[in-house]
Design a protein around this motif. Structure first.
Motif, PDB file in Angstrom:
ATOM      1  N   VAL A 148      -8.639 -13.000  -0.129  1.00  0.00           N
ATOM      2  CA  VAL A 148      -9.670 -11.956  -0.211  1.00  0.00           C
ATOM      3  C   VAL A 148      -9.630 -11.042   1.014  1.00  0.00           C
ATOM      4  O   VAL A 148     -10.085  -9.904   0.972  1.00  0.00           O
ATOM      5  CB  VAL A 148     -11.101 -12.531  -0.363  1.00  0.00           C
ATOM      6  N   ARG A 149      -9.090 -11.554   2.120  1.00  0.00           N
ATOM      7  CA  ARG A 149      -8.999 -10.746   3.340  1.00  0.00           C
ATOM      8  C   ARG A 149      -7.830  -9.780   3.318  1.00  0.00           C
ATOM      9  O   ARG A 149      -7.764  -8.877   4.160  1.00  0.00           O
ATOM     10  CB  ARG A 149      -8.838 -11.661   4.565  1.00  0.00           C
TER      11      ARG A 149
ATOM     12  N   ARG B 136     -21.641   1.999   0.117  1.00  0.00           N
ATOM     13  CA  ARG B 136     -20.452   2.259  -0.681  1.00  0.00           C
ATOM     14  C   ARG B 136     -19.418   1.163  -0.446  1.00  0.00           C
ATOM     15  O   ARG B 136     -19.329   0.586   0.636  1.00  0.00           O
ATOM     16  CB  ARG B 136     -19.851   3.635  -0.373  1.00  0.00           C
TER      17      ARG B 136
ATOM     18  N   GLU C 141     -20.173  -1.674   8.887  1.00  0.00           N
ATOM     19  CA  GLU C 141     -19.008  -1.861   8.022  1.00  0.00           C
ATOM     20  C   GLU C 141     -18.712  -3.351   7.933  1.00  0.00           C
ATOM     21  O   GLU C 141     -18.559  -4.030   8.947  1.00  0.00           O
ATOM     22  CB  GLU C 141     -17.780  -1.107   8.540  1.00  0.00           C
TER      23      GLU C 141
ATOM     24  N   VAL D 135     -24.426   2.595  11.138  1.00  0.00           N
ATOM     25  CA  VAL D 135     -23.484   2.303  10.066  1.00  0.00           C
ATOM     26  C   VAL D 135     -22.967   0.887  10.270  1.00  0.00           C
ATOM     27  O   VAL D 135     -22.577   0.521  11.383  1.00  0.00           O
ATOM     28  CB  VAL D 135     -22.312   3.308  10.049  1.00  0.00           C
TER      29      VAL D 135
ATOM     30  N   VAL E  63      -6.693  -6.122   4.049  1.00  0.00           N
ATOM     31  CA  VAL E  63      -6.866  -5.160   2.952  1.00  0.00           C
ATOM     32  C   VAL E  63      -5.711  -5.161   1.951  1.00  0.00           C
ATOM     33  O   VAL E  63      -5.938  -5.187   0.733  1.00  0.00           O
ATOM     34  CB  VAL E  63      -7.071  -3.707   3.487  1.00  0.00           C
TER      35      VAL E  63
ATOM     36  N   GLU F 126       0.836  -1.205   0.000  1.00  0.00           N
ATOM     37  CA  GLU F 126       0.000   0.000   0.000  1.00  0.00           C
ATOM     38  C   GLU F 126       0.871   1.255   0.000  1.00  0.00           C
ATOM     39  O   GLU F 126       2.058   1.205   0.335  1.00  0.00           O
ATOM     40  CB  GLU F 126      -0.902  -0.001   1.236  1.00  0.00           C
TER      41      GLU F 126
ATOM     42  N   VAL G 193     -11.784   0.070   0.155  1.00  0.00           N
ATOM     43  CA  VAL G 193     -10.746  -0.972   0.089  1.00  0.00           C
ATOM     44  C   VAL G 193     -10.876  -1.938   1.251  1.00  0.00           C
ATOM     45  O   VAL G 193     -10.429  -3.081   1.180  1.00  0.00           O
ATOM     46  CB  VAL G 193      -9.313  -0.381   0.058  1.00  0.00           C
ATOM     47  N   ARG G 194     -11.476  -1.496   2.339  1.00  0.00           N
ATOM     48  CA  ARG G 194     -11.650  -2.368   3.502  1.00  0.00           C
ATOM     49  C   ARG G 194     -12.816  -3.332   3.337  1.00  0.00           C
ATOM     50  O   ARG G 194     -12.933  -4.289   4.114  1.00  0.00           O
ATOM     51  CB  ARG G 194     -11.893  -1.529   4.758  1.00  0.00           C
TER      52      ARG G 194
ATOM     53  N   VAL H 281     -13.990  -7.011   3.747  1.00  0.00           N
ATOM     54  CA  VAL H 281     -13.744  -7.930   2.623  1.00  0.00           C
ATOM     55  C   VAL H 281     -14.829  -7.876   1.545  1.00  0.00           C
ATOM     56  O   VAL H 281     -14.525  -7.789   0.359  1.00  0.00           O
ATOM     57  CB  VAL H 281     -13.570  -9.400   3.104  1.00  0.00           C
TER      58      VAL H 281
ATOM     59  N   GLU I  65      -8.789   3.368   9.508  1.00  0.00           N
ATOM     60  CA  GLU I  65      -7.872   2.366  10.058  1.00  0.00           C
ATOM     61  C   GLU I  65      -6.428   2.833   9.901  1.00  0.00           C
ATOM     62  O   GLU I  65      -5.651   2.846  10.857  1.00  0.00           O
ATOM     63  CB  GLU I  65      -8.079   1.034   9.332  1.00  0.00           C
TER      64      GLU I  65
ATOM     65  N   ASP J 280      -7.893   5.781   4.974  1.00  0.00           N
ATOM     66  CA  ASP J 280      -9.149   5.519   5.673  1.00  0.00           C
ATOM     67  C   ASP J 280      -8.878   5.569   7.175  1.00  0.00           C
ATOM     68  O   ASP J 280      -7.737   5.761   7.621  1.00  0.00           O
ATOM     69  CB  ASP J 280      -9.764   4.190   5.227  1.00  0.00           C
TER      70      ASP J 280
ATOM     71  N   TRP K  14     -14.113   3.686   9.094  1.00  0.00           N
ATOM     72  CA  TRP K  14     -14.563   3.913   7.719  1.00  0.00           C
ATOM     73  C   TRP K  14     -14.529   5.385   7.335  1.00  0.00           C
ATOM     74  O   TRP K  14     -15.012   5.765   6.263  1.00  0.00           O
ATOM     75  CB  TRP K  14     -15.957   3.313   7.492  1.00  0.00           C
TER      76      TRP K  14
ATOM     77  N   ARG L 297     -26.728   7.765  12.689  1.00  0.00           N
ATOM     78  CA  ARG L 297     -27.327   6.727  11.877  1.00  0.00           C
ATOM     79  C   ARG L 297     -26.713   5.413  12.316  1.00  0.00           C
ATOM     80  O   ARG L 297     -25.758   5.395  13.092  1.00  0.00           O
ATOM     81  CB  ARG L 297     -27.096   6.987  10.379  1.00  0.00           C
TER      82      ARG L 297
ATOM     83  N   ARG M 194      -2.084  -1.150   8.593  1.00  0.00           N
ATOM     84  CA  ARG M 194      -3.312  -1.930   8.843  1.00  0.00           C
ATOM     85  C   ARG M 194      -3.219  -2.605  10.209  1.00  0.00           C
ATOM     86  O   ARG M 194      -2.153  -2.747  10.774  1.00  0.00           O
ATOM     87  CB  ARG M 194      -3.468  -3.002   7.744  1.00  0.00           C
TER      88      ARG M 194
END
Lengths: 691, 691
Positions: free
Chosen positions: A63-64, B60, B178, B176, A181, A24, B63-64, B181, A378, A376, A368, B174, A131
């Motif tokens: 995928v993780r 939305r 998350e 949210v 990620v 990244e 990347v996370r 993956v 994180e 982001d 998020w 709200r 991360r």
């Protein structure tokens, strides 16, 4: 998918980089502001080849995110991963490196998680990620190891030695790092040859350790959060009357009243004349350190300018500057410079830059959150502590004034930043473990003293903090000093408490020049000033699990006493040691038990030491000259050292500094040698003392 | 990126689906084995439109993973998210739904996290994911809400009412969610019109609630883990002599000796003749429940066959069957069928199917495990508990024998699975909160009794478990029953403890037919048999935060006493109530305080009830006929109900069952009506009693 073998590249003496997949953009290395200390690295023992070879490392995407697998030998002790308050030896454990202000379990949650570990096999590994990576240090084994592990278990039932246990543990084991990620990551491998040198290489790669100003190593006192200027002055005068050595007073300027975000403007009610207060404090010999956090109130003078450079979610109802942009740091730093640092503020306490959004309030920003830099939440949680430190540190560098500050979050490559981590937690054992563990990964930690449940509790905490990187009494929620905290405390108890607090702080002041030299060595060679026993003697397994004792420099061993202990079991590393307080000599490589009256602070001096003990002063100014008694712990040749410079500016980096070598030998007698004499002298030497 | 508006689709009466982005393949809905109960859903009040409209939901990708934003009104109470032991009302809180066996803080870690929440505004939301999703229930606000929130805060400083607090909280807030993956997710929206009905819809969507066999609602006792067959028989006989009602004995068959993975074969030393033991137990009136976990030892008869269908990492040094394949469940189920269920085993305790890899041992499989089905460790951790239950449940269904079992992990859509969750934790308040909270999301929870630190501790725990879904004494690590646990206990204390344990268990046996009817209603209408007060009266805010009292069916309110309480504050919901033990009548909608001697078990009966109290039996067989005393809590019209079937098979699903309506009125007198009379009768009615 298994990709091609990654390529190992030496990037500095004893430091290799291995690129796995596509890393990244936003990582600890990408945001570093410091320079790799190549010359200092080159001065360490030469290392011919990388401690881990490329074909010993597996990498795969999932995928993780991605998974990196590294080798783990059958008797390796793994340490590090940042400020781990709940455990010390990480072999056999998993840690998820998530920034968190209230770590309640041994999960890796930490104010300052650092994706760097070192091994007793003599190497270190930095996983360059922002991360919340998980490190599995020999916890799991693949199906292919099943039969061998079950057989070993049956054998173990018969012969249960520690060596056998390690063997079993090792079958099929490895260090696995899972990074969410990311599609790839850079690994940095640090050679030894030993674990201590691997830590030095990491710190030098980070830019070298920080060197606080001399006054920063004195006593610290944070005033009650609601104090007015008059109350601060009264307290400052009282501490002097009580002969309690303090150099720094901490304040809350009241810039978060009404609502929590900061305006970065002094409360006009409580602090109508900040310049006058700063001057008054200076005249009493104190520096001012101001509490703040980074979340900006719309009424702050910088609010409108910084707003476009903030995340899209609020933290504590304030704006979150995106310190990964160029504009937000510029705006933030400029205000701090002009309004505060230029006017004499000596440092800051950077609060709330960690995260704990599990508690029932809108605490910090969510993961998020989207930042203008592309980070982001994180990534920002992992890096905001370090970036915040960099921004504030740069302001002081512009003024060529060193500072020593506090911060509640940090991450990798922070060794050069003169900030000490702290916490709202308060468990004595965890706090002590923090002192020990911080040294593995370029961090400093303060086991601060706040309230106490008894005189004993107070004294034990003061004794521990007096031997830590920062001697801080944090009375922000207590009206009176903690030694007078209980209003029903009889006068005799207040006097007893005050005397014991004074004893501990004076011990610190007498050790201050020694401690300063240990920090200078941290800057120069990367050697942590305060560190775990295993770093100096990894071949002695008895020291591997000791998380309540630590070395101060090379010559002192501290073993603070916990409240409730009437005696203390202490492990003395190999070699010979002298009890600092009684002068008794002990053979090392063994456990001793000593009685621990309240006046006793277990501190041991390595045989062969010339300890430069100072006459305690109440506070430190630019003019302070320490009266040193070189104290010899013989009977054979003994050496010690002091570091001399102006104690306040960065001139030492340009060479305006000298080491003073102290030596004694039965044949050579006493010697004091300055390698690079300066036009001024900070130390005067009296008669030598022989223990 | 913001994608096009998702499309809302009604998929069952009062149930809508909203597809956001591209959902993953492996989710709770994808692994469901049950059928949506459309007819029962249609019998609930008709709902014209979805409780949340598509344009109120934002989605939305990042990347996370992805982020879903749902509306939250200014006075909504959010509940659910699975077995949350540490908190009840989720408004203002964040939960990360991670499977974990040792949740130590209120973070969302849970044996059974469920991505479903309900609102007092009268709807529910299922987020169909097997990822460790985070739910932010009104915790954070965007930058656009900053000024309004700070203004509201200033107003609050003046007028601090609860309503104002809610208003402030709501600005910019709200829910949210998350989801890591995933590139998308299906949302399922459940209409009300009220929160209780939304829960019913979710349970009916899940397939309806489970109906345990009658004997499953009796007393349970798990024997010491090292017990031999002879010791089990001796204990079984002793419980009968002591007149302590128990229906189920739990055993550890010794199939995990030597090393931890299971062979699924009885220990030949301790249980040389399992068939004989099962028969002997049956003759004494006990069913046998066997402890196991799913991790397979290489010496297990199924090891070679199942090995290709397992994950690539070991758990506790055993193979982890991939229950998402078709082969692994087939092999696993076949062995359980032939070797165990066909031979008379009545149920299982499915241990270790949750996760806690933070502790210092190779506990369970890591999240980066790769399974043949394509699932990774994270997905498998979320789903293995549910799939494991499905596999075992199917074996009993093949035999047309109902069972009632235990499991340590579950997830969404599990309402129809007759398993009760349990834990190695032991905090009384958390255990009680578990009973209350499990009912929001189709789960059952047992606050099991193990050791006790005093007679009082034991008795309070027994009284609580006796009113819970499963009346379990779990003495697996105690040689003697806990009422004789302390060897130094004087004989009189043993007698006192035994008498009080008997009192609590007999209370349960007298309520058993009532509880059975509550479960039948759970199956038929989705109404949880045991549930929080807020589900029945969401318009009474006084009940919102009550997490230590619960409703049993529609007519009883339980308020178990914690150890150390000498009196108990109890909230009585609106309406009128009778103290079950004293007969005293109270007006509702108010708090009362009652003294709580050890013999007092706070239980309240709603006015207008005919409570069908049974003469307690020691255990239940196919032939058991309950002697019922219909007990009227007047003074006006009163009703009650019983459910009658064979109590052991699935014949009730085909209609071989009847409701028995009990009614009394000042003018109509007593009435007993069977809607669908059967060829047998399970209940005989004696004289009516009037309180």
């Amino acid at each position: 998918m298994q990709t091609d073998l990654p390529i190992l590249e030496m990037i500095a003496p004893g430091v290799w980089r291995l690129r796995c997949g596509t890393p990244e953009a936003i990582t600890p290395v990408s945001v570093r502001q410091s320079t790799v200390r190549r010359a200092a690295l080159a001065a360490l023992p030469a290392i011919g080849k990388a401690p881990i070879l490329a074909d010993q490392i597996q990498f795969r995407e999932s995928v993780r995110g991605c998974v990196v697998t590294l080798p783990l030998g059958c008797a390796e002790g793994i340490y590090g991963l940042g400020l781990q308050l709940k455990s010390h030896l990480q072999t056999g454990r998993k840690k998820t490196l998530r920034v968190n202000s209230d770590p309640v379990a041994d999960t890796g949650d930490s104010h300052a998680p650092v994706p760097f570990y070192v091994s007793t096999a003599g190497y270190g590994v930095l996983v360059d990620t922002s991360r919340y990576a998980s490190f599995y240090c020999g916890t799991h084994a693949p199906v292919s190891a099943m039969e061998a592990r079950l057989q070993a278990k049956q054998q173990l039932a018969i012969a249960e030695s520690t060596a056998e246990l390690y063997k079993l543990r090792a079958i099929g084991n490895r260090v696995v790092v899972e990074i969410p990620v990311a599609h790839g990551v850079d690994l940095y491998l640090f050679g030894g040859p030993d674990i201590g040198t691997a830590v030095q290489r990491y710190n030098l790669f980070s830019g070298g350790g920080c060197l606080p100003p001399l006054w920063g190593l004195g006593g610290w006192y944070r005033c009650h959060g609601q104090s007015t200027a008059a109350e601060v002055v009264a307290l400052a005068e009282r501490l002097r009357q009580d002969q309690l050595p303090f150099d720094v007073l901490g304040l809350e300027p009241g810039w978060h009243s009404q609502s929590y975000p900061c305006t970065f403007q002094w409360s006009p009610d409580r602090f109508p004349e900040p310049d006058g207060l700063i001057a008054k404090m200076r005249s009493l010999g104190y520096r001012l350190n101001l509490w703040e956090h980074a979340f900006v109130h719309p009424a702050a003078p910088i609010a409108a300018a910084i707003r476009p450079h903030c995340g899209d979610e609020l933290a504590m109802d304030g704006l979150v500057p995106d310190f990964l942009t160029t504009e937000a740091p510029r705006i933030f730093a400029e205000h701090h410079d002009r309004a505060l640092v230029a006017r004499g503020v000596a440092g800051f306490k950077l609060d709330e830059c960690d995260n704990s959004d599990f508690i029932a309030s809108a605490w910090s920003f969510p993961e998020w959150t989207q930042f203008p830099s592309g980070a982001d939440g994180e990534q920002m949680h992992s890096l905001i502590g370090v970036r915040y430190q960099q921004v504030i540190d740069a302001v002081f560098r512009r003024h060529n004034r060193r500072h020593f500050s506090q911060v509640r979050s940090s991450q990798a490559l922070a060794a050069g930043l003169p900030f000490v981590l702290y916490s709202d937690l308060y468990d004595f054992r965890d706090f002590l473990r923090g002192v020990v563990n911080a040294g593995f990964t370029g961090l400093l930690w303060c086991p601060e003293v706040r309230h106490a449940v008894s005189v004993e509790d107070l004294v034990r905490r003061i004794q521990a903090v007096a031997l830590s990187p920062q001697a801080l009494v944090n009375a922000w929620y207590i009206k009176n000093p903690p030694w007078e905290q209980n209003e029903n405390l009889p006068g005799s108890a207040v006097k007893q408490a005050t005397d014991l607090v004074r004893q501990a702080l004076q011990l610190r002041m007498s050790l201050l020049p020694y401690l300063y030299a240990a920090f200078a060595r941290y800057w120069q060679t990367g050697r942590p000033p305060i560190r775990a026993l295993v770093l100096d003697d990894p071949d002695d397994p008895a020291g591997w699990e000791i998380d309540d004792q630590f070395l101060i420099g090379d010559l002192l061993l501290a073993a603070p006493v916990a409240p409730g202990q009437t005696d203390r079991k202490i492990y003395l590393p190999r070699g010979s040691w002298y009890d600092f307080q009684t002068g008794q000599r002990y053979g090392g490589g063994t456990w001793i038990t000593v009685p621990t009256p309240l006046t006793y602070i277990p501190l041991f001096v390595r045989a062969g030491t010339v300890l430069p003990l100072a006459e305690p002063v109440q506070h430190i100014t630019a003019e302070t000259v320490f009266q040193i008694t070189p104290t010899v712990y013989g009977p054979d040749n003994a050496t010690g050292a002091l570091f001399e410079d102006d104690g306040e500016t960065y001139a030492y980096e340009a060479g305006v500094a000298t080491w003073i070598r102290l030596a004694w030998g039965p044949t050579t007698g006493t010697q004091i040698t300055r390698t690079n004499p300066l036009p001024f002298q900070r130390y005067e030497f009296g008669s030598w003392r022989f223990v």
